[in-house]
Design a protein around this motif. Structure first.
Motif, PDB file in Angstrom:
ATOM      1  N   SER A 113       0.838  -1.202   0.000  1.00  0.00           N
ATOM      2  CA  SER A 113       0.000   0.000   0.000  1.00  0.00           C
ATOM      3  C   SER A 113       0.868   1.244   0.000  1.00  0.00           C
ATOM      4  O   SER A 113       0.589   2.214  -0.729  1.00  0.00           O
ATOM      5  N   ASN A 114       1.921   1.250   0.819  1.00  0.00           N
ATOM      6  CA  ASN A 114       2.830   2.397   0.857  1.00  0.00           C
ATOM      7  C   ASN A 114       3.508   2.612  -0.488  1.00  0.00           C
ATOM      8  O   ASN A 114       3.697   3.745  -0.927  1.00  0.00           O
ATOM      9  N   GLN A 115       3.899   1.514  -1.144  1.00  0.00           N
ATOM     10  CA  GLN A 115       4.541   1.632  -2.448  1.00  0.00           C
ATOM     11  C   GLN A 115       3.569   2.169  -3.497  1.00  0.00           C
ATOM     12  O   GLN A 115       3.947   2.993  -4.331  1.00  0.00           O
ATOM     13  N   VAL A 116       2.328   1.709  -3.449  1.00  0.00           N
ATOM     14  CA  VAL A 116       1.320   2.190  -4.397  1.00  0.00           C
ATOM     15  C   VAL A 116       1.090   3.683  -4.186  1.00  0.00           C
ATOM     16  O   VAL A 116       1.052   4.468  -5.140  1.00  0.00           O
ATOM     17  N   VAL A 117       0.968   4.111  -2.934  1.00  0.00           N
ATOM     18  CA  VAL A 117       0.758   5.527  -2.633  1.00  0.00           C
ATOM     19  C   VAL A 117       1.980   6.335  -3.065  1.00  0.00           C
ATOM     20  O   VAL A 117       1.846   7.394  -3.694  1.00  0.00           O
ATOM     21  N   SER A 118       3.174   5.837  -2.752  1.00  0.00           N
ATOM     22  CA  SER A 118       4.394   6.553  -3.150  1.00  0.00           C
ATOM     23  C   SER A 118       4.504   6.666  -4.662  1.00  0.00           C
ATOM     24  O   SER A 118       4.853   7.721  -5.200  1.00  0.00           O
ATOM     25  N   ARG A 119       4.203   5.578  -5.364  1.00  0.00           N
ATOM     26  CA  ARG A 119       4.259   5.595  -6.821  1.00  0.00           C
ATOM     27  C   ARG A 119       3.214   6.561  -7.384  1.00  0.00           C
ATOM     28  O   ARG A 119       3.483   7.307  -8.328  1.00  0.00           O
ATOM     29  N   ALA A 120       2.011   6.578  -6.820  1.00  0.00           N
ATOM     30  CA  ALA A 120       0.963   7.482  -7.285  1.00  0.00           C
ATOM     31  C   ALA A 120       1.375   8.944  -7.072  1.00  0.00           C
ATOM     32  O   ALA A 120       1.188   9.786  -7.948  1.00  0.00           O
ATOM     33  N   ILE A 121       1.954   9.238  -5.916  1.00  0.00           N
ATOM     34  CA  ILE A 121       2.418  10.600  -5.643  1.00  0.00           C
ATOM     35  C   ILE A 121       3.535  10.984  -6.599  1.00  0.00           C
ATOM     36  O   ILE A 121       3.550  12.084  -7.147  1.00  0.00           O
ATOM     37  N   SER A 122       4.447  10.065  -6.838  1.00  0.00           N
ATOM     38  CA  SER A 122       5.541  10.324  -7.762  1.00  0.00           C
ATOM     39  C   SER A 122       5.013  10.568  -9.179  1.00  0.00           C
ATOM     40  O   SER A 122       5.456  11.491  -9.866  1.00  0.00           O
ATOM     41  N   ASP A 123       4.053   9.749  -9.615  1.00  0.00           N
ATOM     42  CA  ASP A 123       3.474   9.919 -10.949  1.00  0.00           C
ATOM     43  C   ASP A 123       2.732  11.246 -11.058  1.00  0.00           C
ATOM     44  O   ASP A 123       2.827  11.939 -12.067  1.00  0.00           O
ATOM     45  N   MET A 124       1.996  11.616  -9.999  1.00  0.00           N
ATOM     46  CA  MET A 124       1.265  12.884 -10.015  1.00  0.00           C
ATOM     47  C   MET A 124       2.239  14.057 -10.061  1.00  0.00           C
ATOM     48  O   MET A 124       2.011  15.038 -10.781  1.00  0.00           O
TER      49      MET A 124
END
Length: 183
Positions: A31-42
């Protein structure tokens, strides 16, 4: 029998509890990786949009300054003979403004505006109706009318339709461009 059941229950709990902790930890990490990846992509997308907008404004600023320094625009504005001005030079100025619209898809409109706020020449992409010809009462014109030797960039609602637009103004020339990327 009771002892055996208690031993089996203890073994099962001892095996299940660590397994549940491992599953919980894996879920939390993923979950943390998904959130981090989403923030990075945004953040990356935001930066891409910002770069496109900066490039669009820089290009429009350069183009409006080139228009302003154009010999044909200067001659047109200096002419006092209205007949010569409109019969001979008007079309040449309109053609030059139209070239900017054709060479850059991001421009929706180009205008030549007098110091008093009146539109001398206006060309548009598409079928935009011209509701306002006298710009002197518009907020953007009031804010830039004193800045004759500068280039101003304003994000505003277009007065002829309800879309946010970027106005790049270098008196007497004005270019409209859309803030949203067009593919």
């Amino acid at each position: 029998m009771k002892l055996r059941r208690k031993v089996i229950q203890g073994i099962v709990i001892a095996n299940i509890l660590p397994l549940m902790l491992i599953v919980g930890w894996v879920y939390s990490e993923s979950s943390n990786q998904v959130v981090s990846r989403a923030i990075s992509d945004m953040t990356s997308e935001h930066q891409d949009v910002a770069n496109v907008l900066q490039l669009r404004i820089k290009t429009a600023t350069r183009d409006v300054q080139l228009l302003r320094r154009s010999d044909i625009v200067k001659k047109y504005l200096l002419l006092e003979d209205e007949e010569v001005k409109y019969q001979i030079f008007y079309q040449a100025v309109a053609d030059q403004l139209m070239q900017y619209l054709f060479t850059n898809d991001n421009y929706s409109e180009a205008r030549l505006i007098t110091q008093s706020g009146y539109e001398e020449v206006r060309v548009v992409r598409g079928n935009t109706r011209n509701i306002v010809e006298d710009n002197k009462e518009l907020a953007w014109f009031k804010s830039v009318s004193d800045n004759i030797d500068t280039t101003d960039i304003i994000i505003s609602d277009h007065e002829d339709f309800s879309e946010k637009s970027i106005l790049v103004i270098s008196h007497p020339c004005l270019l409209y461009t859309s803030p949203s990327p067009r593919d």
